[in-house]
Motif scaffolding. Structure first.
Motif, mmCIF file in Angstrom:
data_model
loop_
_atom_site.group_PDB
_atom_site.id
_atom_site.type_symbol
_atom_site.label_atom_id
_atom_site.label_comp_id
_atom_site.label_asym_id
_atom_site.label_seq_id
_atom_site.Cartn_x
_atom_site.Cartn_y
_atom_site.Cartn_z
ATOM 1 N N VAL A 33 -25.968 -34.694 6.874
ATOM 2 C CA VAL A 33 -25.326 -35.840 6.247
ATOM 3 C C VAL A 33 -24.350 -36.508 7.215
ATOM 4 O O VAL A 33 -23.200 -36.085 7.338
ATOM 5 C CB VAL A 33 -24.586 -35.416 4.963
ATOM 6 C CG1 VAL A 33 -23.972 -36.630 4.285
ATOM 7 C CG2 VAL A 33 -25.545 -34.703 4.016
ATOM 8 N N ASN A 159 -29.425 -40.262 6.108
ATOM 9 C CA ASN A 159 -28.508 -39.836 5.055
ATOM 10 C C ASN A 159 -29.120 -40.156 3.691
ATOM 11 O O ASN A 159 -29.167 -41.310 3.266
ATOM 12 C CB ASN A 159 -27.171 -40.550 5.218
ATOM 13 C CG ASN A 159 -26.117 -40.039 4.269
ATOM 14 O OD1 ASN A 159 -26.415 -39.362 3.285
ATOM 15 N ND2 ASN A 159 -24.869 -40.374 4.556
ATOM 16 N N ASN A 161 -27.976 -39.779 0.844
ATOM 17 C CA ASN A 161 -27.014 -40.355 -0.087
ATOM 18 C C ASN A 161 -26.982 -41.878 -0.009
ATOM 19 O O ASN A 161 -26.285 -42.527 -0.796
ATOM 20 C CB ASN A 161 -25.619 -39.795 0.186
ATOM 21 C CG ASN A 161 -25.589 -38.291 0.059
ATOM 22 O OD1 ASN A 161 -25.822 -37.746 -1.008
ATOM 23 N ND2 ASN A 161 -25.323 -37.606 1.166
ATOM 24 N N LYS A 184 -20.823 -39.499 2.099
ATOM 25 C CA LYS A 184 -20.775 -38.041 2.113
ATOM 26 C C LYS A 184 -19.997 -37.578 0.885
ATOM 27 O O LYS A 184 -18.771 -37.482 0.901
ATOM 28 C CB LYS A 184 -20.114 -37.538 3.395
ATOM 29 C CG LYS A 184 -20.279 -36.042 3.609
ATOM 30 C CD LYS A 184 -19.876 -35.648 5.021
ATOM 31 C CE LYS A 184 -20.160 -34.166 5.281
ATOM 32 N NZ LYS A 184 -19.876 -33.773 6.675
ATOM 33 N N PRO A 185 -20.695 -37.275 -0.210
ATOM 34 C CA PRO A 185 -20.007 -36.902 -1.449
ATOM 35 C C PRO A 185 -19.277 -35.573 -1.307
ATOM 36 O O PRO A 185 -19.522 -34.794 -0.394
ATOM 37 C CB PRO A 185 -21.153 -36.784 -2.467
ATOM 38 C CG PRO A 185 -22.331 -37.444 -1.823
ATOM 39 C CD PRO A 185 -22.146 -37.288 -0.356
ATOM 40 N N TYR A 262 -20.679 -34.266 -9.145
ATOM 41 C CA TYR A 262 -21.525 -33.244 -8.540
ATOM 42 C C TYR A 262 -20.819 -31.898 -8.665
ATOM 43 O O TYR A 262 -19.777 -31.675 -8.048
ATOM 44 C CB TYR A 262 -21.793 -33.555 -7.072
ATOM 45 C CG TYR A 262 -22.563 -34.833 -6.841
ATOM 46 C CD1 TYR A 262 -23.804 -35.040 -7.430
ATOM 47 C CD2 TYR A 262 -22.055 -35.833 -6.017
ATOM 48 C CE1 TYR A 262 -24.518 -36.215 -7.209
ATOM 49 C CE2 TYR A 262 -22.758 -37.008 -5.790
ATOM 50 C CZ TYR A 262 -23.983 -37.190 -6.400
ATOM 51 O OH TYR A 262 -24.679 -38.353 -6.177
ATOM 52 N N ILE A 306 -31.102 -37.569 -3.887
ATOM 53 C CA ILE A 306 -30.113 -37.448 -2.818
ATOM 54 C C ILE A 306 -29.961 -35.978 -2.427
ATOM 55 O O ILE A 306 -30.504 -35.092 -3.077
ATOM 56 C CB ILE A 306 -28.749 -38.032 -3.232
ATOM 57 C CG1 ILE A 306 -28.089 -37.148 -4.301
ATOM 58 C CG2 ILE A 306 -28.865 -39.454 -3.717
ATOM 59 C CD1 ILE A 306 -26.609 -37.063 -4.139
ATOM 60 N N PHE A 308 -26.724 -33.431 -0.588
ATOM 61 C CA PHE A 308 -25.472 -33.267 0.166
ATOM 62 C C PHE A 308 -25.044 -31.815 0.148
ATOM 63 O O PHE A 308 -25.609 -31.013 -0.606
ATOM 64 C CB PHE A 308 -24.369 -34.179 -0.391
ATOM 65 C CG PHE A 308 -23.697 -33.634 -1.628
ATOM 66 C CD1 PHE A 308 -22.453 -33.032 -1.525
ATOM 67 C CD2 PHE A 308 -24.288 -33.727 -2.868
ATOM 68 C CE1 PHE A 308 -21.816 -32.527 -2.656
ATOM 69 C CE2 PHE A 308 -23.659 -33.234 -3.998
ATOM 70 C CZ PHE A 308 -22.424 -32.629 -3.894
#
Length: 308
Positions: A33, A159, A161, A184-185, A262, A306, A308
């Motif tokens: 990521v 990425n 995301n 970037k969560p 998340y 997605i 991450f």
């Protein structure tokens, strides 16, 4: 007693599976990521005695949403010039010679305090053997219009995301949803930002020399609602969701903002239902609420995956 032991064994299996998946994905975050915060010059064009500097995050165009900044200076003095208007049109020429575009801001916004014109492009395909991209730019100085063009490379977005979706709505219109943020969560609540666009089908044939911008026009849809139901679709996760998520609605920046929670790292699916101004469903289906350990989760017909 046997039934209780069997139940506890099953629960332990699911929990251990979740932990293993979480550990694997956490180990992958640092390399998979990327997060870009700095704008760099992607291309420079010299035209009619002026330099056009085109900037993007990381100095690179990727598939999906790209914020674009454009500066125009005098080629001799390197000083800023008084530009009254700038247009920006990305065109992809496919291997069959067919020309298409992508969601973009045609009339760039002047940001005088920052010294640049601002816009975006949502590139739908990377540059490859099947097609290439070119930018067509015009700018006005002292009532005189100048034009320039530039071949560009669009790279695959690494990425996930920042993924996007293209689809046809129940109104027979072509729509695009592009994730804008977060790059970037984090584990927990994240503001989720997306752009939603519609292709404006041309009503008339081209009325000017190529490229006629009226043939490649897109709209930021207004006052729609993007309902959100995030899930972890991996069989070991049982397609579970999370609390405190908020549907995406439009703000003054033209983008759609919501909240996604998340609860852990890993594979997530953002399940969507897109509603128009009248609350009519244009695309998307409800996802069953059943917890299904060992079975891959059901996804909405409109979704973005997605990681991450």
């Amino acid at each position: 007693m046997k039934e209780i032991l069997f139940f506890l064994t099953t629960v332990c299996f699911v929990v251990l599976s979740c932990t293993k998946e979480k550990t694997d994905y956490e180990a992958e975050i640092d390399t998979v990521v990327p997060e870009y915060k700095e704008f760099k010059e992607a291309y420079a064009i010299n035209s009619d005695g002026y330099k056009i500097s085109i900037e993007a995050l990381n100095g690179t165009f990727y598939t999906g949403y790209n914020e674009v900044r454009l500066e125009i200076t005098d080629s001799q003095t390197n000083e800023k010039v008084n530009v009254s208007a700038v247009t920006f049109l990305p065109i992809r020429t496919n291997v069959d010679k067919r020309n298409v575009s992508c969601p973009h801001r045609y009339d760039l916004i002047d940001k005088p305090d920052d010294g640049y014109f601002s816009g975006y492009a949502v590139f739908t395909d990377r540059s490859d053997a099947d097609g290439s991209w070119e930018l067509y730019i015009s700018f006005t100085i002292a009532d005189q219009i100048h034009t320039a063009k530039q071949d560009i490379s669009v790279h695959e977005q690494a990425n996930k995301n920042m993924n996007m979706a293209m689809f046809e709505g129940k109104d027979d219109e072509q729509y695009f949803i592009a994730l804008v943020s977060p790059q970037k969560p984090k584990v927990g609540e994240n503001e989720l930002v997306a752009g939603i666009y519609r292709f404006n089908k041309p009503n008339n044939p081209p009325s000017s020399d190529f490229p006629d911008a009226s043939q490649f026009s897109y709209t930021e849809v207004s006052d729609y609602t993007l309902q959100l139901d995030p899930r972890m679709p991996e069989p070991s996760m049982g397609n579970h969701s999370s609390p405190n998520n908020k549907d995406l609605t439009q703000r003054s920046d033209g983008l759609y903002h919501g909240m996604v929670n998340y609860t852990m790292t890993g594979n997530w699916t953002l399940n969507f239902i897109l509603l128009n101004q009248q609350g009519q469903i244009l695309r998307g289906t409800l996802v069953p609420t059943d917890f299904t350990p060992g079975v891959e989760g059901v996804k909405s017909e409109l979704h973005i995956d997605i990681l991450f």
